[in-house]
Enzyme design. Structure first.
Site, PDB file in Angstrom:
ATOM      1  N   GLU A   1      -8.827   1.456  -7.809  1.00 21.02           N
ATOM      2  CA  GLU A   1      -8.115   0.198  -7.558  1.00 21.02           C
ATOM      3  C   GLU A   1      -9.143  -0.921  -7.561  1.00 21.02           C
ATOM      4  OE1 GLU A   1      -5.922   0.175  -3.961  1.00 21.02           O
ATOM      5  OE2 GLU A   1      -4.795   1.958  -4.492  1.00 21.02           O
TER       6      GLU A   1
ATOM      7  N   HIS B   1     -10.298   2.156  -3.566  1.00 20.39           N
ATOM      8  CA  HIS B   1     -10.322   0.720  -3.857  1.00 20.39           C
ATOM      9  C   HIS B   1     -11.729   0.208  -3.579  1.00 20.39           C
ATOM     10  CE1 HIS B   1      -8.219  -3.426  -3.042  1.00 20.39           C
ATOM     11  NE2 HIS B   1      -9.225  -3.524  -3.894  1.00 20.39           N
TER      12      HIS B   1
ATOM     13  N   GLY C   1      -1.843   6.868   0.922  1.00 15.80           N
ATOM     14  CA  GLY C   1      -3.089   6.947   1.670  1.00 15.80           C
ATOM     15  C   GLY C   1      -2.890   7.087   3.167  1.00 15.80           C
ATOM     16  N   HIS C   2      -2.480   6.005   3.798  1.00 15.18           N
ATOM     17  CA  HIS C   2      -2.490   5.907   5.262  1.00 15.18           C
ATOM     18  C   HIS C   2      -1.757   7.051   5.951  1.00 15.18           C
ATOM     19  CE1 HIS C   2      -1.520   4.156   9.233  1.00 15.18           C
ATOM     20  NE2 HIS C   2      -2.765   3.737   9.134  1.00 15.18           N
TER      21      HIS C   2
ATOM     22  N   THR D   1      -4.652  -4.906   4.352  1.00 14.01           N
ATOM     23  CA  THR D   1      -4.503  -3.997   3.217  1.00 14.01           C
ATOM     24  C   THR D   1      -3.951  -4.831   2.060  1.00 14.01           C
ATOM     25  OG1 THR D   1      -3.420  -1.979   2.437  1.00 14.01           O
ATOM     26  CG2 THR D   1      -2.219  -3.265   4.066  1.00 14.01           C
ATOM     27  N   THR D   2      -3.708  -4.182   0.903  1.00 15.99           N
ATOM     28  CA  THR D   2      -3.203  -4.943  -0.245  1.00 15.99           C
ATOM     29  C   THR D   2      -1.761  -5.354   0.050  1.00 15.99           C
ATOM     30  OG1 THR D   2      -4.575  -3.476  -1.563  1.00 15.99           O
ATOM     31  CG2 THR D   2      -3.078  -4.924  -2.756  1.00 15.99           C
TER      32      THR D   2
ATOM     33  N   ASP E   1      -9.394   5.729   0.987  1.00 22.24           N
ATOM     34  CA  ASP E   1     -10.116   4.568   1.539  1.00 22.24           C
ATOM     35  C   ASP E   1     -10.333   4.688   3.053  1.00 22.24           C
ATOM     36  OD1 ASP E   1     -10.032   3.467  -0.971  1.00 22.24           O
ATOM     37  OD2 ASP E   1      -8.509   1.970  -0.502  1.00 22.24           O
ATOM     38  N   HIS E   2      -9.304   5.223   3.749  1.00 25.98           N
ATOM     39  CA  HIS E   2      -9.390   5.234   5.215  1.00 25.98           C
ATOM     40  C   HIS E   2     -10.442   6.200   5.756  1.00 25.98           C
ATOM     41  CE1 HIS E   2      -6.404   2.286   5.800  1.00 25.98           C
ATOM     42  NE2 HIS E   2      -5.471   2.964   5.171  1.00 25.98           N
TER      43      HIS E   2
ATOM     44  N   HIS F   1       2.355   2.399  -1.648  1.00 33.73           N
ATOM     45  CA  HIS F   1       2.115   1.524  -0.511  1.00 33.73           C
ATOM     46  C   HIS F   1       3.167   1.716   0.573  1.00 33.73           C
ATOM     47  CE1 HIS F   1       0.466  -1.660   1.918  1.00 33.73           C
ATOM     48  NE2 HIS F   1      -0.554  -1.683   1.100  1.00 33.73           N
ATOM     49  N   GLY F   2       2.675   2.141   1.731  1.00 37.95           N
ATOM     50  CA  GLY F   2       3.554   2.306   2.892  1.00 37.95           C
ATOM     51  C   GLY F   2       4.426   3.551   2.819  1.00 37.95           C
TER      52      GLY F   2
ATOM     53  N   ASN G   1      -4.980   8.386  -1.656  1.00 41.04           N
ATOM     54  CA  ASN G   1      -5.895   7.270  -1.421  1.00 41.04           C
ATOM     55  C   ASN G   1      -6.775   7.598  -0.213  1.00 41.04           C
ATOM     56  OD1 ASN G   1      -6.957   4.843  -0.277  1.00 41.04           O
ATOM     57  ND2 ASN G   1      -5.655   3.701  -1.678  1.00 41.04           N
TER      58      ASN G   1
ATOM     59  N   ARG H   1     -18.938   3.103  12.058  1.00 40.44           N
ATOM     60  CA  ARG H   1     -20.223   3.435  12.667  1.00 40.44           C
ATOM     61  C   ARG H   1     -21.398   3.231  11.710  1.00 40.44           C
ATOM     62  NH1 ARG H   1     -20.280   6.612  17.406  1.00 40.44           N
ATOM     63  NH2 ARG H   1     -18.670   5.686  18.699  1.00 40.44           N
TER      64      ARG H   1
ATOM     65  N   ARG I   1     -13.526  -2.660  -3.007  1.00 38.37           N
ATOM     66  CA  ARG I   1     -13.289  -4.074  -2.708  1.00 38.37           C
ATOM     67  C   ARG I   1     -14.557  -4.890  -2.918  1.00 38.37           C
ATOM     68  NH1 ARG I   1      -9.151  -6.267   0.330  1.00 38.37           N
ATOM     69  NH2 ARG I   1      -7.398  -4.869   0.582  1.00 38.37           N
TER      70      ARG I   1
ATOM     71  N   GLU J   1       2.503   0.204 -11.334  1.00 37.05           N
ATOM     72  CA  GLU J   1       2.750   0.793 -10.019  1.00 37.05           C
ATOM     73  C   GLU J   1       3.566  -0.212  -9.215  1.00 37.05           C
ATOM     74  OE1 GLU J   1      -0.629   2.439  -7.892  1.00 37.05           O
ATOM     75  OE2 GLU J   1       0.377   2.159  -5.955  1.00 37.05           O
TER      76      GLU J   1
ATOM     77  N   ARG K   1     -15.736  -3.221   2.137  1.00 39.29           N
ATOM     78  CA  ARG K   1     -15.448  -2.943   3.545  1.00 39.29           C
ATOM     79  C   ARG K   1     -15.261  -1.443   3.841  1.00 39.29           C
ATOM     80  NH1 ARG K   1      -9.285  -5.122   4.289  1.00 39.29           N
ATOM     81  NH2 ARG K   1     -10.191  -7.071   3.584  1.00 39.29           N
ATOM     82  N   HIS K   2     -14.887  -0.668   2.828  1.00 38.39           N
ATOM     83  CA  HIS K   2     -14.801   0.792   3.068  1.00 38.39           C
ATOM     84  C   HIS K   2     -15.514   1.560   1.948  1.00 38.39           C
ATOM     85  CE1 HIS K   2     -11.233  -0.018   0.690  1.00 38.39           C
ATOM     86  NE2 HIS K   2     -10.489  -0.411   1.715  1.00 38.39           N
TER      87      HIS K   2
HETATM   88  N1  PXP Z   1      -1.295   1.841  -4.088  1.00 40.41           N
HETATM   89  C1  PXP Z   1      -2.056   0.730  -4.041  1.00 40.41           C
HETATM   90  C2  PXP Z   1      -2.212  -0.070  -5.295  1.00 40.41           C
HETATM   91  C3  PXP Z   1      -2.706   0.336  -2.858  1.00 40.41           C
HETATM   92  O1  PXP Z   1      -3.448  -0.787  -2.832  1.00 40.41           O
HETATM   93  C4  PXP Z   1      -2.587   1.164  -1.717  1.00 40.41           C
HETATM   94  C5  PXP Z   1      -3.304   0.785  -0.446  1.00 40.41           C
HETATM   95  O2  PXP Z   1      -4.643   0.742  -0.619  1.00 40.41           O
HETATM   96  C6  PXP Z   1      -1.814   2.323  -1.818  1.00 40.41           C
HETATM   97  C7  PXP Z   1      -1.155   2.634  -3.007  1.00 40.41           C
HETATM   98  C8  PXP Z   1      -1.661   3.266  -0.657  1.00 40.41           C
HETATM   99  O3  PXP Z   1      -0.979   2.645   0.385  1.00 40.41           O
HETATM  100  P1  PXP Z   1      -0.844   3.385   1.782  1.00 40.41           P
HETATM  101  O4  PXP Z   1      -2.221   3.520   2.351  1.00 40.41           O
HETATM  102  O5  PXP Z   1       0.032   2.490   2.576  1.00 40.41           O
HETATM  103  O6  PXP Z   1      -0.223   4.726   1.508  1.00 40.41           O
END
Ligand code: PXP
Length: 243
Positions: A70, A43, A213-214, A100-101, A9-10, A191-192, A7, A18, A45, A151, A49-50
């Protein structure tokens, strides 16, 4: 083989801090693919936002592995998805005030509405995944929508305060994972997830895709920082050397 969806997005979050052109998520997607990513997840959105519309259009042209979009169950984004045709769409809930989601999609009680969106996307040739909490009711309802994959939201597992709480969450994820598999759907999770907590999730039988992602983007900042500073320092020093 479990597929890794990265992911990005970040990357866009840093760019938007910026409102400039770097770092570019399109470049990040290439780097992730070179690292072996099986999928690129973004994602789009409603508040942009990103990730923005330009990113999605360019990613569709450049990503060679699976592009996973997403998205919320809203008409505007469904139309964009049907025009762009990512390989996969993952339906997620969306609240503007969230960081976040934060939870899975609420599908119990609105199976028909979600079913219609799943069908619209599938009719456009898109594989559809639902992002659901590991709750029996949500998973049962999700299966009824005719989606291709579910998922499992691993946020509660990731945030568990101790081993006991983490094991309870892991058992819950394993149990619903079996239901998803028995229903003949693809099993995804995300996620996480981090370098520290991913293995027990990856070891769940028949796990097919992890979206992360993160943690990966955080690691990338840190592993690339020394090199980036060295490069800037070399550039500045080249002026002094030429004097
Ligand atoms: N899966 C879904 C559906 C998400 O919404 C996200 C966060 O955008 C992730 C996975 C990835 O989560 P993380 O950034 O915490 O790894």
């Amino acid at each position: 083989m479990i597929e890794l969806g990265v992911n990005i997005d970040h990357i866009a979050t840093v760019r938007q801090a910026r409102r400039t052109v770097e770092p570019d998520p399109v470049w990040a997607a290439v780097m992730a693919e070179l690292g072996g990513a099986d999928g690129i997840t973004v994602h789009l959105r409603e508040d942009r936002r990103h990730i923005n519309d330009r990113d999605v259009a360019l990613l569709r042209e450049t990503v060679r592995c699976k592009l996973n979009l997403e998205m919320a169950c809203v008409d505007e984004i469904v139309k964009i998805a049907c025009k762009t045709v990512p390989n996969q769409a993952t339906l997620v809930p969306e609240r503007r005030e969230e960081i976040t989601t934060e939870g899975g999609l609420e599908v119990a009680g609105q199976v028909e509405a979600v079913q219609k969106i799943v069908q619209r996307l599938q009719d456009c040739g898109i594989v559809v995944s639902l992002f659901l909490d590991p709750d029996l009711k949500q998973i049962q309802s999700g299966i009824q929508t005719g989606c291709n994959a579910i998922e499992i939201h691993t946020g509660r597992y990731a945030l568990a305060k101790n081993d006991h709480a983490r094991n309870i969450e892991l058992t819950r994820i394993r149990d619903v994972g079996k239901m998803i598999m028995d229903a003949g759907l693809r099993l995804h999770a995300g996620h996480g997830l981090t370098y520290h907590n991913v293995l027990p999730i990856a070891e769940i039988p028949k796990m097919q895709e992890l979206n992360i992602g993160h943690s990966i983007i955080s690691r990338a900042f840190m592993s690339g920082l020394k090199e980036a500073v060295t490069e800037m320092k070399r550039l500045i020093r080249s002026v002094a050397d030429s004097e």
